[in-house]
Design a protein around this motif. Structure first.
Motif, PDB file in Angstrom:
ATOM      1  N   VAL A 123      63.565 113.593  11.014  1.00  0.00           N
ATOM      2  CA  VAL A 123      62.451 114.084  11.832  1.00  0.00           C
ATOM      3  C   VAL A 123      61.188 113.294  11.520  1.00  0.00           C
ATOM      4  CG1 VAL A 123      60.961 116.072  12.299  1.00  0.00           C
ATOM      5  CG2 VAL A 123      63.424 116.403  12.003  1.00  0.00           C
ATOM      6  N   LEU A 124      60.952 112.996  10.253  1.00  0.00           N
ATOM      7  CA  LEU A 124      59.755 112.263   9.846  1.00  0.00           C
ATOM      8  C   LEU A 124      59.713 110.882  10.482  1.00  0.00           C
ATOM      9  CD1 LEU A 124      57.215 112.062   8.121  1.00  0.00           C
ATOM     10  CD2 LEU A 124      58.647 111.315   6.200  1.00  0.00           C
ATOM     11  N   ALA A 125      60.850 110.175  10.471  1.00  0.00           N
ATOM     12  CA  ALA A 125      60.897 108.847  11.094  1.00  0.00           C
ATOM     13  C   ALA A 125      60.602 108.951  12.590  1.00  0.00           C
ATOM     14  CB  ALA A 125      62.265 108.215  10.868  1.00  0.00           C
ATOM     15  N   GLY A 126      61.207 109.939  13.242  1.00  0.00           N
ATOM     16  CA  GLY A 126      60.948 110.129  14.665  1.00  0.00           C
ATOM     17  C   GLY A 126      59.500 110.466  14.942  1.00  0.00           C
ATOM     18  N   ALA A 127      58.900 111.306  14.096  1.00  0.00           N
ATOM     19  CA  ALA A 127      57.506 111.703  14.298  1.00  0.00           C
ATOM     20  C   ALA A 127      56.566 110.507  14.132  1.00  0.00           C
ATOM     21  CB  ALA A 127      57.134 112.809  13.311  1.00  0.00           C
ATOM     22  N   ILE A 128      56.840 109.650  13.153  1.00  0.00           N
ATOM     23  CA  ILE A 128      55.982 108.470  12.947  1.00  0.00           C
ATOM     24  C   ILE A 128      56.051 107.545  14.165  1.00  0.00           C
ATOM     25  CG2 ILE A 128      55.657 106.390  11.553  1.00  0.00           C
ATOM     26  CD1 ILE A 128      56.620 108.038   9.137  1.00  0.00           C
ATOM     27  N   ILE A 129      57.250 107.368  14.700  1.00  0.00           N
ATOM     28  CA  ILE A 129      57.404 106.554  15.911  1.00  0.00           C
ATOM     29  C   ILE A 129      56.630 107.166  17.073  1.00  0.00           C
ATOM     30  CG2 ILE A 129      59.080 105.888  17.689  1.00  0.00           C
ATOM     31  CD1 ILE A 129      59.081 104.071  15.285  1.00  0.00           C
ATOM     32  N   LEU A 130      56.728 108.491  17.217  1.00  0.00           N
ATOM     33  CA  LEU A 130      56.009 109.166  18.302  1.00  0.00           C
ATOM     34  C   LEU A 130      54.501 109.053  18.122  1.00  0.00           C
ATOM     35  CD1 LEU A 130      58.143 112.403  18.825  1.00  0.00           C
ATOM     36  CD2 LEU A 130      58.069 110.371  20.263  1.00  0.00           C
ATOM     37  N   VAL A 131      54.035 109.115  16.887  1.00  0.00           N
ATOM     38  CA  VAL A 131      52.597 108.952  16.627  1.00  0.00           C
ATOM     39  C   VAL A 131      52.125 107.590  17.146  1.00  0.00           C
ATOM     40  CG1 VAL A 131      50.874 108.622  14.819  1.00  0.00           C
ATOM     41  CG2 VAL A 131      52.470 110.530  14.671  1.00  0.00           C
ATOM     42  N   ILE A 132      52.895 106.545  16.843  1.00  0.00           N
ATOM     43  CA  ILE A 132      52.533 105.205  17.313  1.00  0.00           C
ATOM     44  C   ILE A 132      52.464 105.170  18.840  1.00  0.00           C
ATOM     45  CG2 ILE A 132      53.280 102.788  17.397  1.00  0.00           C
ATOM     46  CD1 ILE A 132      54.577 103.252  14.633  1.00  0.00           C
ATOM     47  N   MET A 133      53.364 105.905  19.490  1.00  0.00           N
ATOM     48  CA  MET A 133      53.450 105.848  20.946  1.00  0.00           C
ATOM     49  C   MET A 133      52.395 106.706  21.639  1.00  0.00           C
ATOM     50  SD  MET A 133      57.530 105.644  21.581  1.00  0.00           S
ATOM     51  CE  MET A 133      57.260 104.899  23.165  1.00  0.00           C
ATOM     52  N   ILE A 134      51.972 107.810  21.021  1.00  0.00           N
ATOM     53  CA  ILE A 134      51.012 108.696  21.687  1.00  0.00           C
ATOM     54  C   ILE A 134      49.563 108.366  21.344  1.00  0.00           C
ATOM     55  CG2 ILE A 134      52.699 110.560  21.757  1.00  0.00           C
ATOM     56  CD1 ILE A 134      51.217 111.933  19.493  1.00  0.00           C
ATOM     57  N   LEU A 135      49.349 107.608  20.278  1.00  0.00           N
ATOM     58  CA  LEU A 135      47.970 107.304  19.874  1.00  0.00           C
ATOM     59  C   LEU A 135      47.146 106.626  20.974  1.00  0.00           C
ATOM     60  CD1 LEU A 135      47.991 106.212  16.110  1.00  0.00           C
ATOM     61  CD2 LEU A 135      46.742 108.095  17.168  1.00  0.00           C
ATOM     62  N   PRO A 136      47.675 105.616  21.683  1.00  0.00           N
ATOM     63  CA  PRO A 136      46.856 105.000  22.729  1.00  0.00           C
ATOM     64  C   PRO A 136      46.400 105.999  23.796  1.00  0.00           C
ATOM     65  CG  PRO A 136      48.749 103.634  22.243  1.00  0.00           C
ATOM     66  CD  PRO A 136      48.955 104.921  21.508  1.00  0.00           C
ATOM     67  N   THR A 137      47.289 106.907  24.195  1.00  0.00           N
ATOM     68  CA  THR A 137      46.930 107.906  25.204  1.00  0.00           C
ATOM     69  C   THR A 137      45.833 108.826  24.691  1.00  0.00           C
ATOM     70  OG1 THR A 137      49.184 107.879  26.099  1.00  0.00           O
ATOM     71  CG2 THR A 137      47.829 109.794  26.622  1.00  0.00           C
ATOM     72  N   ILE A 138      46.006 109.342  23.487  1.00  0.00           N
ATOM     73  CA  ILE A 138      45.013 110.264  22.930  1.00  0.00           C
ATOM     74  C   ILE A 138      43.676 109.575  22.721  1.00  0.00           C
ATOM     75  CG2 ILE A 138      44.454 111.700  20.927  1.00  0.00           C
ATOM     76  CD1 ILE A 138      47.400 112.315  20.615  1.00  0.00           C
ATOM     77  N   ILE A 139      43.701 108.347  22.199  1.00  0.00           N
ATOM     78  CA  ILE A 139      42.458 107.625  21.930  1.00  0.00           C
ATOM     79  C   ILE A 139      41.709 107.340  23.239  1.00  0.00           C
ATOM     80  CG2 ILE A 139      41.493 105.446  21.101  1.00  0.00           C
ATOM     81  CD1 ILE A 139      43.779 105.396  19.023  1.00  0.00           C
ATOM     82  N   SER A 140      42.413 106.836  24.246  1.00  0.00           N
ATOM     83  CA  SER A 140      41.764 106.443  25.503  1.00  0.00           C
ATOM     84  C   SER A 140      41.125 107.639  26.202  1.00  0.00           C
ATOM     85  CB  SER A 140      42.779 105.777  26.437  1.00  0.00           C
ATOM     86  OG  SER A 140      43.311 104.613  25.854  1.00  0.00           O
ATOM     87  N   ILE A 141      41.876 108.725  26.335  1.00  0.00           N
ATOM     88  CA  ILE A 141      41.354 109.889  27.057  1.00  0.00           C
ATOM     89  C   ILE A 141      40.257 110.581  26.244  1.00  0.00           C
ATOM     90  CG2 ILE A 141      41.963 112.133  28.067  1.00  0.00           C
ATOM     91  CD1 ILE A 141      44.741 110.972  28.589  1.00  0.00           C
ATOM     92  N   SER A 142      40.430 110.657  24.936  1.00  0.00           N
ATOM     93  CA  SER A 142      39.401 111.269  24.089  1.00  0.00           C
ATOM     94  C   SER A 142      38.111 110.463  24.145  1.00  0.00           C
ATOM     95  CB  SER A 142      39.892 111.361  22.641  1.00  0.00           C
ATOM     96  OG  SER A 142      41.023 112.192  22.542  1.00  0.00           O
ATOM     97  N   ALA A 143      38.223 109.142  24.126  1.00  0.00           N
ATOM     98  CA  ALA A 143      37.030 108.287  24.197  1.00  0.00           C
ATOM     99  C   ALA A 143      36.298 108.489  25.527  1.00  0.00           C
ATOM    100  CB  ALA A 143      37.429 106.819  24.024  1.00  0.00           C
TER     101      ALA A 143
END
Length: 305
Positions: free
Chosen positions: A160-180
């Motif tokens: 689960v941890l490996a999957g979560a780290i991969i998902l973090v990498i993938m969702i960060l651009p979306t969260i950063i762009s919309i939050s900004a």
């Protein structure tokens, strides 16, 4: 006379543009409706015949013996998504605040393109990075300092941890762009008023700017949840794809699991008629997850206003 002809021509052009835009909007709605209709048409009869409760809460997935319980996959999807959002949301919002409010222009000009570039990286490439780097790090951790506390099945790195780290990498651009974007939309008068009252820059950010942008930040996190729960290829490569329910406790993040999307992708290619219907029924559950997530967002935004 010339003016009337010109106005009439302008009105006709405006009417045509409106109709074209209406057709495009209806096409989007129709596409969504057709997708939902097709999935429900294929999967809903199976759910009723097999039993909705047995299908959702069944703990055994054995298509060769006509046993279809997807609860282990639901648990795997929820665990990976919750862990990814718990890590990714604070990081993404913090990066957005840094880019908009703190970073010097030269630094921001470097970071923004990098964030945009991350959005364009294919998920399979991120999955390969996870297989080579992340799995090795987790394997060393689970077989080293934590080996006394983890069973051997939890020491493979696939988790689960490996999957979560991969998902973090993938969702960060979306969260950063919309939050900004949400933070930039906060009126400058709010900041100026806070500073005029004697607040420091940091107090202005976390007591004025961030609360004022809360609606957009919530939207960013929810979109991140939707992206995380719907990811398939990258998560398949690192999460282990084992149909089991991890034991309660911190050790569960090292357990190999299977997600709903991974289950569909792995088995659709060789599924028989009933097995195929069960996979479509799994798609219905995913569809319902997205509806629930979007509904929660709408409720939270309405409460804010």
């Amino acid at each position: 006379m010339f003016q009337k002809v010109r106005n009439r021509k302008s009105n006709i052009e405006e009417s045509i543009v409106k109709k074209i835009l209406l057709i495009m909007a209806l096409t989007s709605v129709l596409s969504l409706g057709l997708i939902a209709f097709f999935i429900f048409m294929e999967g809903l009869p199976f759910m009723f015949n097999y039993g909705i409760t047995e299908f959702i809460f069944g703990t055994t997935w054995d298509p060769t013996n006509q046993v279809y319980g997807i609860f282990p996959m639901i648990v795997g999807s929820v665990l990976a998504t919750v862990l990814a959002i718990s890590i990714g949301a604070p990081i993404g919002i913090a990066v957005a605040v840094f880019l908009v409010e703190i970073a010097p222009p030269r630094v921001a000009k470097v970071i923004r393109p990098a964030v945009q570039l991350m959005e364009g990286i294919p998920s399979v490439v991120i999955g390969l990075f996870g297989m080579v780097i992340i799995l090795d790090l987790i394997r060393r951790l689970s077989r080293g300092p934590l080996s006394e506390f983890l069973p051997s099945t939890y020491q493979t790195g696939y988790s689960v941890l490996a999957g979560a780290i991969i998902l973090v990498i993938m969702i960060l651009p979306t969260i950063i762009s919309i939050s900004a974007d949400a933070i930039r939309a906060v009126p400058k008068e709010y900041k100026q008023a806070a500073l005029a009252l004697g607040s420091s820059k940091w107090q202005t950010i976390y007591r004025v700017v961030v609360p004022a942008a809360k609606s957009g930040l919530i939207a960013a996190v929810v979109l991140g949840v939707g992206r995380a729960i719907g990811e398939t290829m990258a998560i398949i490569m690192v999460i282990g794809n084992t149909v089991l329910i991890p034991e309660l406790g911190w050790e569960s993040i090292f357990a190999p699991v299977r997600t709903l999307t991974g289950n569909i992708a792995l088995e659709m290619g060789y599924a028989g008629p009933e097995h195929r219907q069960a996979l479509f029924a799994t798609g219905i559950i995913l569809f319902m997850f997205i509806i629930i997530i979007n509904s929660i967002t709408i409720v939270l935004r309405k409460k804010e206003y």
